[in-house]
Structure formats: structure tokens, C-alpha cells
Design an enzyme around this catalytic site. Sequence first.
Site, PDB file in Angstrom:
ATOM      1  CB  ALA A  10       5.556  20.601 -17.865  1.00 28.66           C
ATOM      2  N   GLY A  12       6.475  27.486 -18.523  1.00 26.97           N
ATOM      3  CA  GLY A  12       6.875  28.787 -17.985  1.00 26.97           C
ATOM      4  C   GLY A  12       8.333  28.878 -17.550  1.00 26.97           C
ATOM      5  CG  LEU A  42       4.867  18.487  -6.900  1.00 29.14           C
ATOM      6  CD1 LEU A  42       5.804  19.665  -7.174  1.00 29.14           C
ATOM      7  CD2 LEU A  42       5.626  17.354  -6.216  1.00 29.14           C
ATOM      8  N   GLY A  71       4.056  25.620  -9.308  1.00 32.49           N
ATOM      9  CA  GLY A  71       3.202  26.510  -8.527  1.00 32.49           C
ATOM     10  C   GLY A  71       1.887  26.733  -9.232  1.00 32.49           C
ATOM     11  CE1 TYR A 157       0.854  32.216  -6.631  1.00 37.29           C
ATOM     12  CE2 TYR A 157       0.983  34.536  -6.069  1.00 37.29           C
ATOM     13  CZ  TYR A 157       1.469  33.448  -6.756  1.00 37.29           C
ATOM     14  OH  TYR A 157       2.579  33.576  -7.562  1.00 37.29           O
ATOM     15  CE  LYS A 161       4.322  31.451  -5.249  1.00 36.10           C
ATOM     16  NZ  LYS A 161       5.259  30.423  -5.708  1.00 36.10           N
TER      17      LYS A 161
END
Length: 284
Positions: A10, A12, A42, A71, A157, A161
Amino acid sequence: MGVYAVTGSASGMGAAVCERLRAAEHDVVTVDIRDADVIADLSTPAGRRTAVEKVLAASGGRLDGAVLAAGLGPAPGRERPALVTQVNYFGVVELLEGWRDALAAAGNAKVVVFGSNSATTMPLIPARAVAALLAGDSERALRTYRIFGRNAPTMAYGASKVAISRWVRRRAVEPEWVDAGIRLNAIAPGAVLTPLLEKQLATPGEARAIRAFPVPAGGYGDPGLLADWVIHMLSPAADFMVGSVVVVDGGSDAWFRADDWPGPVLARRLRGYLRKMREFRRVS
Ligand code: NAD
């Protein structure tokens, strides 16, 4: 033309990938918490199950590729570490595990997971949290962030990653994936001007930190250019690309880590290296 699943569609970079896939006349099954074919949160196990099942139903059980772009960034807030962990790590792992058979059915599927250059340029990411995530233990990971106080979301974060990039590299070479023709790779963007970054830039403290961060090329990345890399990694050009993390970050990683990689196998790592040689199951 192929069928592709794209999460984070939706906004970026996910939205930019969808635009390009559709322009090339592929079918795209979009997954997001809003404005998507499959609406799924999610951050919850139930939402992840919905995403798995509805994409399998919509694709007829065969996927030529998947892009995992959903994300969350490291915004302030007590609940943020848990949310970031659920979406950025489990929102990739559980979906890909659920879609594996559909990807295998295509015979030469390509998967691109969004990591981040935060994995290699953010200092002091707790190794224990990364290990906990790779072991599937989110509670243990969350406990390790407590000592970081208001920096806990940033650490969550970074750890999400590192862990997702490692998960990609570990799975990419396993027979279940590589022998099924699935090419699993990650992209590691630096600061890219999307709504995620715009939100961070709207917070004065975060904006200062982002602007002070070394980016040798200057400025911010463009979401469309990152999407172009993803499209390339979904193409036959990636047939021999397995477990790679493609860094597209204006040079920040090279600025901090130029001498870390590529690097030789050190004497203290030789035993592990030789074990890997012995373990390898085929001779080409
Ligand atoms: P974005 O905020 O523009 O898009 C992220 C999308 O994820 C949104 O559409 C959002 O609705 C969706 N999403 C968030 N939470 C969700 C949930 N619980 N369930 C379902 N969907 C959810 O962000 P972006 O910058 O395009 O980021 C794409 C990926 O790239 C993310 O994984 C991000 O961590 C990573 N990344 C971004 C940057 C950057 O500077 N923008 C840098 C490095 C890595």
C-alpha cells in the site's frame, strides 16, 4: 506472465514494486493492513495465517515470486518493539514458510526480502536478541531490549533486520529452498524517502539523527530506484543469485564497514569452514 505476492503493497517501496510488476503485465496479489487484495495485520499470528491462506487461494497455489516489503520503523512507544518484531521478522518468516510449496511449484521462483542497512550500520544491536529471533523466541528477544530504555524500538528494529537477513541467507542454501529452484535474496536499503522515513523525519529527535548519519552519496534514496533493483532480483538475472544481501544505501555501509567484508576466513574460523566443506552434499 507470472504471479507475484507483495506485502507492504500500500505504500513506499512495496507500492513501487507493484507498479512495476503490473506494468510488465504480471499478476500481483497484494497484502497489507489496508488497501490491498488481502487485508491482513502481519503483527498477529492470525493475520499472518490469513495472509498465507488468502494468497495461496488467490494464486492457485503457484507463485513465481514474492516480495516481502511490509515493515515498521523504529518509532517511540512501549508497544513498538513487539510490533516491529512481529511485522519485520515473523511477518516475513511465517509467510515464506507458508508459501514455500507454492514457490516450489513454479520451479524457478524468486523471493526478495526487505532487510535494511541498519543491520550493519547501527551499533550495539544485541546479539542475544538476534539469536532469540532465529530460534523463534520473540519473548526472549523483547526482554533483551528493556535495558535500552527509550532506544528499545531502535534496537528492536536493528535486531529484526539482522535476524531476517540471516534467516534469508541460512534458508537460501537449504535443499528445501535451493533445490526447489527458489532463489531467496534480500535487499538492504539505506534511508529512502517513503512515508516510513517521512514519519521519522517529522519527529525532531529522529530527524536530527537521520540528517547527521553519514551518506557519502548524499540525500535520500528514491523508492522507484529501489524497486528497480527488486525487479532485477525477480528476473532470470537472479537464477544464480542465492542468499545475497544487496546493499543500496548511498555508501553508508561502505563508509563504516569497508574493511569488514569481503574478508578472509580467519584461522579461528577454519574449523567451522572445514566442517562446512565436509557437510556439503554434492559435487557439481
Ligand atoms: P512504508 O511505510 O512506506 O510501507 C510499509 C508498508 O507496510 C505500508 O504499506 C504498511 O501499511 C505496511 N505495514 C505496516 N505494518 C503492517 C502490518 N502490521 N500488517 C500489514 N502491513 C503492514 O515503508 P517503506 O519505507 O516502503 O519500507 C519497506 C521496507 O523497507 C520495510 O521493511 C522497511 O523496514 C524497509 N526499509 C525502509 C527504509 C527507508 O528508509 N524507507 C530503509 C531500510 C529498510
